[in-house]
Design a protein around this motif. Structure first.
Motif, PDB file in Angstrom:
ATOM      1  N   PRO A 164     -37.677  18.557 -28.653  1.00 29.65           N
ATOM      2  CA  PRO A 164     -36.201  18.533 -28.641  1.00 29.65           C
ATOM      3  C   PRO A 164     -35.605  19.456 -27.582  1.00 29.65           C
ATOM      4  O   PRO A 164     -34.458  19.267 -27.177  1.00 29.65           O
ATOM      5  N   GLU A 165     -36.395  20.434 -27.105  1.00 31.65           N
ATOM      6  CA  GLU A 165     -35.879  21.366 -26.091  1.00 31.65           C
ATOM      7  C   GLU A 165     -35.569  20.651 -24.775  1.00 31.65           C
ATOM      8  O   GLU A 165     -34.854  21.187 -23.928  1.00 31.65           O
ATOM      9  N   LEU A 166     -36.083  19.428 -24.599  1.00 29.70           N
ATOM     10  CA  LEU A 166     -35.789  18.684 -23.366  1.00 29.70           C
ATOM     11  C   LEU A 166     -34.330  18.241 -23.303  1.00 29.70           C
ATOM     12  O   LEU A 166     -33.786  18.024 -22.229  1.00 29.70           O
ATOM     13  N   VAL A 167     -33.722  18.103 -24.472  1.00 29.71           N
ATOM     14  CA  VAL A 167     -32.342  17.607 -24.494  1.00 29.71           C
ATOM     15  C   VAL A 167     -31.377  18.765 -24.326  1.00 29.71           C
ATOM     16  O   VAL A 167     -31.243  19.615 -25.190  1.00 29.71           O
ATOM     17  N   ARG A 168     -30.711  18.791 -23.173  1.00 30.86           N
ATOM     18  CA  ARG A 168     -29.816  19.901 -22.854  1.00 30.86           C
ATOM     19  C   ARG A 168     -28.383  19.601 -23.249  1.00 30.86           C
ATOM     20  O   ARG A 168     -27.544  20.463 -23.359  1.00 30.86           O
ATOM     21  N   THR A 169     -28.091  18.323 -23.379  1.00 32.84           N
ATOM     22  CA  THR A 169     -26.713  17.926 -23.614  1.00 32.84           C
ATOM     23  C   THR A 169     -26.512  17.627 -25.085  1.00 32.84           C
ATOM     24  O   THR A 169     -27.064  16.660 -25.601  1.00 32.84           O
ATOM     25  N   MET A 170     -25.736  18.453 -25.744  1.00 37.33           N
ATOM     26  CA  MET A 170     -25.569  18.288 -27.181  1.00 37.33           C
ATOM     27  C   MET A 170     -24.670  17.098 -27.525  1.00 37.33           C
ATOM     28  O   MET A 170     -24.777  16.533 -28.585  1.00 37.33           O
ATOM     29  N   SER A 171     -23.780  16.732 -26.587  1.00 39.19           N
ATOM     30  CA  SER A 171     -22.790  15.700 -26.920  1.00 39.19           C
ATOM     31  C   SER A 171     -23.252  14.288 -26.574  1.00 39.19           C
ATOM     32  O   SER A 171     -22.699  13.317 -27.044  1.00 39.19           O
TER      33      SER A 171
END
Ligand SMILES: [Zn+2]
Length: 229
Positions: A164-171
């Protein structure tokens, strides 16, 4: 979605699959559909002497790509057309989008929002601290000059869920198609899931100007970015 495999494709041949009042669905297309903060492409669809202006491209509920025209058209299902995207605008979107990934790699906070346009783009960070404009501008231009390769990798949903750390964009949820997610890799600088269109090396981005860094609330720093053309 020809733009996923080849973001440099400017013209293509396709077949009309569906025609509605002011939109056209094609069997295949190089028109990027609005998503992930990147605007939909504009351009033209041609059939013999007929030229239809495409003023926007977007997904419908069923994930069809709609080519939106400014008024109704008389294309028929099955007709073979030629599509041409407005390359000048799209190429700026590609440079901007790749620049935002670099920006993201330089600022170690989660991204809460973002918007790309051919004139100005921005990213919002979940940050309380001050972000130094000059320092960021110098660093991003160094990464541009160093000419890093931008390439793609594909992983499965399960593999992404384990990292999950690959996903930088929370929105923005990364686009998932047929249990595959595309990762955009900028040498060893940045790796994240993204369905947008990118240039193939950072040198193509050209010189970047960091615009205003705005304070948009306690935990929100908005960084504006411009192409210094
Ligand atoms: Zn992206």
């Amino acid at each position: 979605m020809l733009f996923i495999e080849n973001s440099y494709l400017k013209e293509f041949v396709s077949q009309v699959q569906k025609v509605e009042n002011n939109s056209i669905v094609l069997e295949q297309t190089a028109f990027y559909a609005k998503s992930g903060g990147q605007p939909g492409d504009v351009g033209k669809i041609k059939l013999n002497e007929k030229v239809i202006s495409i003023i926007d491209t977007m997904y419908d509920q069923e994930k069809n790509i709609l080519h939106v025209c400014d008024n109704s058209n008389d294309l028929k299902v099955g007709e073979i057309i030629k599509g041409e995207i407005n390359w000048e605008i799209r190429y700026k979107h590609m440079r901007m989008h790749s620049a935002l990934h670099l920006l993201c790699s330089l600022i170690p906070y989660d991204v809460t929002g973002g918007q790309i346009s051919f004139e100005k783009s921005r990213l919002d960070f979940n940050a309380e601290d001050k972000i130094e404009k000059e320092e960021i501008e110098n660093k991003i231009n160094q990464l541009v000059k160093d000419d890093h390769e931008i390439s793609y990798q594909w992983i499965t949903n399960e593999e992404l869920d384990k990292q999950p750390e690959l996903v930088r964009t929370m929105s923005v949820k990364p686009p998932r198609t047929n249990n595959k997610i595309r990762l955009v890799k900028i040498s060893n600088i940045d790796l994240q899931p993204c369905g947008g269109t990118h240039v193939k090396s950072t040198k193509e981005i050209g010189e970047i100007k960091i615009g205003k860094i705005e304070n948009k609330g306690k935990m929100n720093r908005r960084v504006n970015l411009l192409l210094n053309d």
